[in-house]
Write a protein that holds these residues in place. Structure first.
Motif, PDB file in Angstrom:
ATOM      1  N   PHE A   1      49.293  37.335  31.356  1.00 43.59           N
ATOM      2  CA  PHE A   1      49.767  38.246  30.322  1.00 43.59           C
ATOM      3  C   PHE A   1      49.041  38.049  28.993  1.00 43.59           C
ATOM      4  O   PHE A   1      48.832  39.004  28.246  1.00 43.59           O
ATOM      5  N   GLY A   2      48.617  36.814  28.723  1.00 42.64           N
ATOM      6  CA  GLY A   2      47.810  36.592  27.523  1.00 42.64           C
ATOM      7  C   GLY A   2      46.472  37.299  27.612  1.00 42.64           C
ATOM      8  O   GLY A   2      46.023  37.944  26.661  1.00 42.64           O
ATOM      9  N   LEU A   3      45.844  37.210  28.783  1.00 46.33           N
ATOM     10  CA  LEU A   3      44.560  37.892  28.970  1.00 46.33           C
ATOM     11  C   LEU A   3      44.757  39.406  28.984  1.00 46.33           C
ATOM     12  O   LEU A   3      43.913  40.144  28.473  1.00 46.33           O
ATOM     13  N   ALA A   4      45.882  39.863  29.537  1.00 47.18           N
ATOM     14  CA  ALA A   4      46.162  41.305  29.529  1.00 47.18           C
ATOM     15  C   ALA A   4      46.242  41.817  28.093  1.00 47.18           C
ATOM     16  O   ALA A   4      45.773  42.923  27.795  1.00 47.18           O
ATOM     17  N   TRP A   5      46.812  41.039  27.209  1.00 49.11           N
ATOM     18  CA  TRP A   5      46.889  41.418  25.785  1.00 49.11           C
ATOM     19  C   TRP A   5      45.483  41.542  25.206  1.00 49.11           C
ATOM     20  O   TRP A   5      45.172  42.493  24.485  1.00 49.11           O
ATOM     21  N   VAL A   6      44.601  40.591  25.546  1.00 48.17           N
ATOM     22  CA  VAL A   6      43.215  40.635  25.077  1.00 48.17           C
ATOM     23  C   VAL A   6      42.503  41.864  25.643  1.00 48.17           C
ATOM     24  O   VAL A   6      41.794  42.575  24.917  1.00 48.17           O
TER      25      VAL A   6
ATOM     26  N   SER B   1      34.291  54.108  29.530  1.00 52.34           N
ATOM     27  CA  SER B   1      35.244  54.034  30.624  1.00 52.34           C
ATOM     28  C   SER B   1      36.647  54.089  30.038  1.00 52.34           C
ATOM     29  O   SER B   1      36.819  54.265  28.826  1.00 52.34           O
ATOM     30  N   ASP B   2      37.659  53.919  30.902  1.00 47.66           N
ATOM     31  CA  ASP B   2      39.032  53.817  30.413  1.00 47.66           C
ATOM     32  C   ASP B   2      39.173  52.554  29.564  1.00 47.66           C
ATOM     33  O   ASP B   2      38.484  51.558  29.831  1.00 47.66           O
ATOM     34  N   PRO B   3      40.083  52.540  28.589  1.00 46.85           N
ATOM     35  CA  PRO B   3      40.238  51.351  27.750  1.00 46.85           C
ATOM     36  C   PRO B   3      40.483  50.064  28.534  1.00 46.85           C
ATOM     37  O   PRO B   3      39.861  49.035  28.247  1.00 46.85           O
ATOM     38  N   TYR B   4      41.356  50.107  29.537  1.00 47.55           N
ATOM     39  CA  TYR B   4      41.690  48.884  30.285  1.00 47.55           C
ATOM     40  C   TYR B   4      40.482  48.296  31.015  1.00 47.55           C
ATOM     41  O   TYR B   4      40.452  47.115  31.331  1.00 47.55           O
ATOM     42  N   HIS B   5      39.475  49.099  31.275  1.00 47.38           N
ATOM     43  CA  HIS B   5      38.333  48.709  32.100  1.00 47.38           C
ATOM     44  C   HIS B   5      37.169  48.142  31.294  1.00 47.38           C
ATOM     45  O   HIS B   5      36.242  47.550  31.855  1.00 47.38           O
ATOM     46  N   LEU B   6      37.206  48.293  29.980  1.00 41.29           N
ATOM     47  CA  LEU B   6      35.996  48.065  29.186  1.00 41.29           C
ATOM     48  C   LEU B   6      35.584  46.604  29.048  1.00 41.29           C
ATOM     49  O   LEU B   6      34.389  46.310  28.979  1.00 41.29           O
ATOM     50  N   LEU B   7      36.520  45.674  28.982  1.00 42.14           N
ATOM     51  CA  LEU B   7      36.119  44.271  28.852  1.00 42.14           C
ATOM     52  C   LEU B   7      35.363  43.821  30.093  1.00 42.14           C
ATOM     53  O   LEU B   7      34.290  43.222  29.997  1.00 42.14           O
ATOM     54  N   ARG B   8      35.889  44.138  31.269  1.00 42.16           N
ATOM     55  CA  ARG B   8      35.195  43.768  32.509  1.00 42.16           C
ATOM     56  C   ARG B   8      33.876  44.517  32.634  1.00 42.16           C
ATOM     57  O   ARG B   8      32.861  43.948  33.061  1.00 42.16           O
ATOM     58  N   ALA B   9      33.860  45.792  32.248  1.00 41.86           N
ATOM     59  CA  ALA B   9      32.625  46.570  32.326  1.00 41.86           C
ATOM     60  C   ALA B   9      31.562  45.968  31.401  1.00 41.86           C
ATOM     61  O   ALA B   9      30.409  45.776  31.813  1.00 41.86           O
TER      62      ALA B   9
ATOM     63  N   ARG C   1      49.703  52.022  31.821  1.00 42.42           N
ATOM     64  CA  ARG C   1      48.853  51.178  30.962  1.00 42.42           C
ATOM     65  C   ARG C   1      49.123  49.701  31.211  1.00 42.42           C
ATOM     66  O   ARG C   1      48.197  48.897  31.336  1.00 42.42           O
ATOM     67  N   ILE C   2      50.391  49.325  31.309  1.00 40.26           N
ATOM     68  CA  ILE C   2      50.737  47.930  31.575  1.00 40.26           C
ATOM     69  C   ILE C   2      50.207  47.512  32.947  1.00 40.26           C
ATOM     70  O   ILE C   2      49.573  46.458  33.093  1.00 40.26           O
ATOM     71  N   TYR C   3      50.447  48.358  33.969  1.00 45.69           N
ATOM     72  CA  TYR C   3      50.010  48.018  35.322  1.00 45.69           C
ATOM     73  C   TYR C   3      48.501  47.799  35.374  1.00 45.69           C
ATOM     74  O   TYR C   3      48.026  46.773  35.893  1.00 45.69           O
ATOM     75  N   TRP C   4      47.720  48.758  34.870  1.00 43.05           N
ATOM     76  CA  TRP C   4      46.267  48.663  34.985  1.00 43.05           C
ATOM     77  C   TRP C   4      45.698  47.553  34.113  1.00 43.05           C
ATOM     78  O   TRP C   4      44.703  46.914  34.485  1.00 43.05           O
ATOM     79  N   THR C   5      46.334  47.282  32.985  1.00 47.24           N
ATOM     80  CA  THR C   5      45.848  46.208  32.119  1.00 47.24           C
ATOM     81  C   THR C   5      46.108  44.846  32.754  1.00 47.24           C
ATOM     82  O   THR C   5      45.234  43.964  32.747  1.00 47.24           O
ATOM     83  N   VAL C   6      47.286  44.658  33.335  1.00 45.52           N
ATOM     84  CA  VAL C   6      47.588  43.396  34.017  1.00 45.52           C
ATOM     85  C   VAL C   6      46.681  43.235  35.235  1.00 45.52           C
ATOM     86  O   VAL C   6      46.176  42.141  35.516  1.00 45.52           O
TER      87      VAL C   6
END
Length: 196
Positions: A12-17, A132-140, A168-173
């Motif tokens: 959950f900490g990384l999901a916040w990041v 890309s989608d916001p949730y995907h950008l760090l990994r991308a 948003r919560i699901y995809w971010t986690v």
């Protein structure tokens, strides 16, 4: 119990990041806009995510952010390839077909980065903006860094996965878990010199 608590806190900490990173607009002038694919619906219709990513990249192109676009995404459950569906939409929105390049073999974020890297080298690119989608950008971003690219990111926020709180919560986690399972991607750093 302690281990489970640490793991849960880490996810959950990384999901916040991941969430905070993905909401930041970092686009700056670059050589190429790279648009990552999402699903194509039956009949070749772009999904909401694919449409939002493409429309956002087209807006950046019309602002003069980069002179070329690379659309990256293979054929999923429904043809055509994600890249070809993005090209069709982009040209309808006024982007000349000749400034677009297709990467049609990828089926994962690592594929996007690896296969697009070949095209970027052929184009003589050094700096790229990944859309890309916001949730995907760090990994991308980190995936492209692993292949030597200087990367900025630009979120396409007008998607259900971002606008709907539960999605948003699901995809971010989910992204946080994916990053924890792939520490080489999580810990990727900017290259000391851009890819040739």
């Amino acid at each position: 119990m302690v281990g489970a608590g640490v793991l849960t806190g880490g996810v959950f900490g990384l999901a916040w990041v991941v969430d905070r990173f993905g909401r930041r607009e970092q686009a700056a002038p670059a050589d190429v806009l790279v648009v990552l694919g999402a699903s194509v619906l039956p009949g070749g219709v772009p999904s909401g995510a694919l449409r939002a990513r493409t429309e956002h990249a087209v807006a950046l192109y019309h602002r003069g952010l980069a002179p070329r676009l690379v659309f990256s995404g293979g054929v999923g459950a429904n043809p055509p390839s994600e890249a070809r569906a993005m090209l069709a939409l982009a040209t309808r929105l006024g982007v000349p077909a000749e400034v677009c390049v297709l990467e049609e073999g990828s089926h994962s974020t690592d594929d996007n980065a690896r296969l697009t890297s070949r095209l970027l080298r052929e184009l003589g690119a050094r700096r790229v903006v990944v859309v890309s989608d916001p949730y995907h950008l760090l990994r991308a971003r980190n995936s492209f860094r692993r292949y030597g690219w200087e990367v900025a990111t630009s979120p396409a926020p007008e998607t259900v996965r971002h606008l709907d709180l539960f999605d948003r919560i699901y995809w971010t986690v989910r992204e946080a878990v994916a990053l924890l399972l792939h520490p080489r991607v999580l810990l990727a750093r900017a290259p000391t010199s851009p890819a040739p």
